[in-house]
Scaffold this active site. Structure first.
Site, PDB file in Angstrom:
ATOM      1  N   LYS A 137       0.844  -1.198   0.000  1.00 54.91           N
ATOM      2  CA  LYS A 137       0.000   0.000   0.000  1.00 54.91           C
ATOM      3  C   LYS A 137       0.880   1.249   0.000  1.00 54.91           C
ATOM      4  O   LYS A 137       1.588   1.508   0.971  1.00 54.91           O
ATOM      5  CB  LYS A 137      -0.903   0.054   1.234  1.00 54.91           C
ATOM      6  CG  LYS A 137      -1.911   1.213   1.180  1.00 54.91           C
ATOM      7  CD  LYS A 137      -2.550   1.510   2.529  1.00 54.91           C
ATOM      8  CE  LYS A 137      -1.811   2.585   3.290  1.00 54.91           C
ATOM      9  NZ  LYS A 137      -1.898   3.938   2.662  1.00 54.91           N
ATOM     10  N   LEU A 197       3.607   6.263  16.201  1.00 59.38           N
ATOM     11  CA  LEU A 197       2.212   6.086  16.614  1.00 59.38           C
ATOM     12  C   LEU A 197       1.518   5.035  15.752  1.00 59.38           C
ATOM     13  O   LEU A 197       0.885   4.106  16.266  1.00 59.38           O
ATOM     14  CB  LEU A 197       1.473   7.421  16.517  1.00 59.38           C
ATOM     15  CG  LEU A 197      -0.030   7.389  16.831  1.00 59.38           C
ATOM     16  CD1 LEU A 197      -0.255   7.036  18.288  1.00 59.38           C
ATOM     17  CD2 LEU A 197      -0.667   8.735  16.499  1.00 59.38           C
ATOM     18  N   GLU A 245      10.175   0.703  10.485  1.00 57.57           N
ATOM     19  CA  GLU A 245      11.132   1.814  10.407  1.00 57.57           C
ATOM     20  C   GLU A 245      10.333   3.065  10.732  1.00 57.57           C
ATOM     21  O   GLU A 245       9.494   3.511   9.946  1.00 57.57           O
ATOM     22  CB  GLU A 245      11.762   1.876   9.013  1.00 57.57           C
ATOM     23  CG  GLU A 245      13.033   2.716   8.960  1.00 57.57           C
ATOM     24  CD  GLU A 245      12.764   4.148   8.583  1.00 57.57           C
ATOM     25  OE1 GLU A 245      12.666   4.980   9.520  1.00 57.57           O
ATOM     26  OE2 GLU A 245      12.639   4.444   7.394  1.00 57.57           O
ATOM     27  N   GLU A 297       8.876  14.427  17.243  1.00 58.85           N
ATOM     28  CA  GLU A 297       9.222  14.536  15.834  1.00 58.85           C
ATOM     29  C   GLU A 297       8.299  15.536  15.150  1.00 58.85           C
ATOM     30  O   GLU A 297       7.083  15.360  15.116  1.00 58.85           O
ATOM     31  CB  GLU A 297       9.108  13.171  15.160  1.00 58.85           C
ATOM     32  CG  GLU A 297       9.540  13.182  13.712  1.00 58.85           C
ATOM     33  CD  GLU A 297       9.488  11.810  13.062  1.00 58.85           C
ATOM     34  OE1 GLU A 297      10.431  11.452  12.344  1.00 58.85           O
ATOM     35  OE2 GLU A 297       8.487  11.079  13.293  1.00 58.85           O
ATOM     36  N   CYS A 355      12.680  10.979   8.355  1.00 58.98           N
ATOM     37  CA  CYS A 355      12.629  10.366   9.682  1.00 58.98           C
ATOM     38  C   CYS A 355      13.933  10.529  10.465  1.00 58.98           C
ATOM     39  O   CYS A 355      13.930  10.523  11.687  1.00 58.98           O
ATOM     40  CB  CYS A 355      12.270   8.876   9.561  1.00 58.98           C
ATOM     41  SG  CYS A 355      13.323   7.990   8.394  1.00 58.98           S
TER      42      CYS A 355
END
Length: 500
Positions: free
Chosen positions: A193, A249, A269, A400, A303
Site C-alpha cells: 500500500k 504512533l 522503520e 518529531e 525520519c
C-alpha cells in the site's frame, strides 16, 4: 474501467508527457476498487487536484492476497530460481533508469520535492538498490552444520510467502523500492500500500514491473487509506509478514494488528529526533553545510532529520551566525524551478501539524531565531525555522516535527552532550562533527542510535543497513541484513545411520 492519468510537463527542468492507468494493480491487471470509489491526489504547491486514483478496500486486499498466494505457489518463490529473479530485477532497474526523468517529475508533482533532488537522489538510490538486491537473488544460502558422522544437518533460508508492505509519502518511490527489492530477491510475493497522498510513482512502477516480465500476482499494489487498506494488510490472516515505514504512533497500531491476527513477523522503520553534534574543533564551514542538509533535506520530512543541533559553547556563536546565513539562503518555491532548494510540505494536515509545533515552541518559552511563518500565499510552504533557548522538556525538543524546524542547543562537554542527545524515546540516527577521530568514534559508540554519521549527514548506501534503536523501529532495511526480514530459517536433520 480505471481512469487514465495524462499530464503534460512543460517546466524549466523537464518537458514530457505521461499517460498511465491509475487503477489498483492486482494479479497483473489494473482494476477499479471493489466499491468503485476514488482518492484525489493533490498538488502540494497549490492545493489543486492533480488526478484521482482508485480507492482500495479490505475486499481488494483479499483479492490481492489471492493473487499473491497463487503466484507464490506456481510462478515465484521456490518455483522460480534466484538467477531468474535477479534477471527480472535487473530488467526493472534498467527500466527505472530509462524512465528516470519521468519518475522524478511525478515525485515532484504529487510530493512537492524538487525535481533535481528526486532525480539525483531518490532515483539514483532506487536504481542502485534494485541492482544490489538483484545480485543477492541467487545467493540466498543456508549452512551445513557438523553434528556427527551419522547425521547430516543443514539449514535453508526459504521465502516467507505473501508479505504485506505499507510505505509513507516522504520518499514514495525510494520506499517502494526499499521494500519490494529484498522481498522479491528472496522469493516472496507482495501486497503493498503506497500513501494515499503520493501514489503516482508506485502505480507507474507497476507498468514497469509488467514490462520487465514479472509474473502476474508477484507484486500487487492496493492504493487506499491506512485505516482500511493498511489495517487490512496488517491484520490479514494469510499475510505472514508486514513491513511498515511511518510514524511511531502508527507503527504501534501495525504491531498490535500483526500480533492480534496471526502473530506475523514485522519490520518497522519509525520516527526520529536525531541529534547532530558539533564539537569545538569541527570544520565549521562543513558542519554548517551538512547541518543544513541534515534538517532541510526533503523539506525536513525525513525520519532521520537532524532536528536537534547541539553546538559546543566555544563555537556556538559563530556556528549560529553561519547556520542562520545558510538557512536564509535556501530558495523556497516551485519544485520544477532549477534554483529551488525547498518545496512545500506534503499536505494541509502536515502543514497545520508543523505550524502547531512552532506555536507550541513559542508558548513554552523557546525563542524563534528565524522563520516560523508561512511562505507565500498558496500551497503548504513553511519558512526554514530555527529555535533557541529551549529546555529538554519542550515538545519541539522531544517530539518529531517532520518539517524544516530545528532547535540549536549549546553544550559544555562530551558527557553533557551524550546525556542530552540520548534523552529521547527515539534512536534512529545521529551525527558527530569533529577533527578528532578518537572523539568521533568514542562519541558515536555512546549514542543510542541505529545510524551514526561522522562529519556528514543523510548518507545512504544500498549495502549498509538502516534502522533504529528504541522506539525508532524493529529490524533493518538495506544491506544483507534486510534479507533476514523476508526469509524463514528451516533446519533439516537427515539420519545417515542412527538406529532405534
Amino acid at each position: 474501467m480505471p481512469a487514465v492519468f495524462t499530464h503534460e510537463f512543460n517546466t524549466p527542468v523537464y518537458k514530457g508527457k505521461v499517460s498511465f492507468n491509475t487503477g489498483l494493480f492486482i494479479n497483473g491487471q489494473f482494476v477499479d476498487g471493489s466499491d468503485g470509489t476514488t482518492i484525489d491526489v493533490v498538488n502540494p504547491t497549490n492545493g489543486a487536484v492533480i488526478t484521482s486514483v482508485s480507492e482500495g478496500t479490505p475486499r481488494d486486499v483479499d483479492l490481492a492476497v489471492d493473487a499473491a498466494e497463487k503466484a507464490f505457489e506456481t510462478t515465484w518463490g521456490l518455483n522460480c530460481p534466484g538467477s531468474r529473479r535477479g534477471l527480472l530485477l535487473n530488467r526493472l532497474a534498467a527500466l527505472v533508469e530509462e524512465h528516470t526523468e519521468e519518475l522524478a517529475a511525478l515525485e515532484a508533482l504529487d510530493n512537492g520535492k524538487t525535481f533535481n533532488m528526486a532525480r539525483t537522489g531518490d532515483l539514483s538510490l532506487s536504481i542502485e538498490c534494485i541492482r544490489y538486491y538483484a545480485g543477492w537473488a541467487d545467493k540466498i544460502t543456508g549452512r551445513v552444520l557438523e553434528t556427527g558422522e551419522d547425521k547430516f544437518n543443514y539449514t535453508r533460508h526459504e521465502p516467507i510467502g505473501v508479505v504485506g508492505q505499507i510505505i509513507p509519502w516522504n520518499f514514495p518511490l525510494l520506499m517502494f523500492v526499499w521494500k519490494i527489492a529484498p522481498a522479491l530477491a528472496t522469493g516472496n510475493t507482495i501486497v503493498i500500500k503506497p500513501s494515499e497522498f503520493t501514489p503516482l510513482t508506485a502505480i507507474r512502477m507497476c507498468h514497469l514491473i509488467q514490462e520487465a516480465g514479472f509474473p502476474a500476482g508477484v507484486v500487487n499494489v492496493v492504493t487506499g487509506y491506512g485505516n482500511t487498506v493498511g489495517h487490512a494488510i496488517a491484520s490479514h490472516m494469510r499475510i505472514h509478514k508486514v513491513a511498515f515505514t511511518g510514524s511511531t504512533l502508527v507503527g504501534r497500531k501495525v504491531m498490535e494488528a500483526a500480533a492480534k491476527s496471526n502473530l506475523k513477523n514485522i519490520t518497522l522503520e519509525l520516527g526520529g529526533k536525531s541529534p547532530n553534534i558539533i564539537f569545538n574543533d569541527a570544520d565549521l564551514e562543513q558542519a554548517v553545510n551538512w547541518a543544513a542538509f541534515g534538517i532541510y533535506f526533503n523539506h525536513g520530512q525525513c525520519c532521520c532529520a537532524g532536528s536537534r543541533i547541539f553546538v559546543q559553547e566555544g563555537v556556538y556563536d559563530e556556528f549560529l551566525r553561519r547556520f542562520t546565513e545558510k538557512s536564509r539562503s535556501i530558495k523556497i518555491g516551485d519544485p520544477f524551478a532549477s534554483d529551488t532548494s525547498q518545496g512545500p510540505q506534503i499536505s494541509q494536515i502536515q502543514y497545520d501539524r508543523i505550524m502547531g509545533y512552532i506555536e507550541s515552541g513559542k508558548k513554552q518559552g523557546a525563542k524563534v531565531h528565524m522563520g516560523g511563518e508561512r511562505h507565500g500565499s498558496e500551497g503548504y510552504f513553511i519558512q526554514p525555522t530555527i529555535f533557541l533557548d529551549s529546555s529538554p522538556d519542550m515538545r519541539i525538543v522531544q517530539e518529531e516535527i517532520f518539517g524544516p524546524v530545528s532547535v540549536v542547543i549549546k553544550f559544555k562537554d562530551e558527557e553533557d552532550v551524550v546525556r542530552q542527545a540520548n534523552d529521547t524515546m527515539y534512536g534512529l540516527a545521529a551525527a558527530v562533527f569533529t577533527r578528532d577521530v578518537s572523539r568521533a568514534i568514542a562519541t558515536a559508540h555512546r549514542l543510542r542510535a541505529g545510524t551514526l554519521w561522522v562529519n556528514c549527514y543523510n548518507q545512504f548506501n544500498s549495502n549498509v543497513p538502516f534502522g533504529g534503536f528504541k522506539q525508532s523501529g524493529i529490524g533493518r532495511e538495506l544491506g544483507e541484513y534486510a534479507l533476514s526480514n523476508y526469509t524463514e530459517v528451516k533446519a533439516v536433520h537427515v539420519n545417515l545411520g542412527k538406529k532405534m
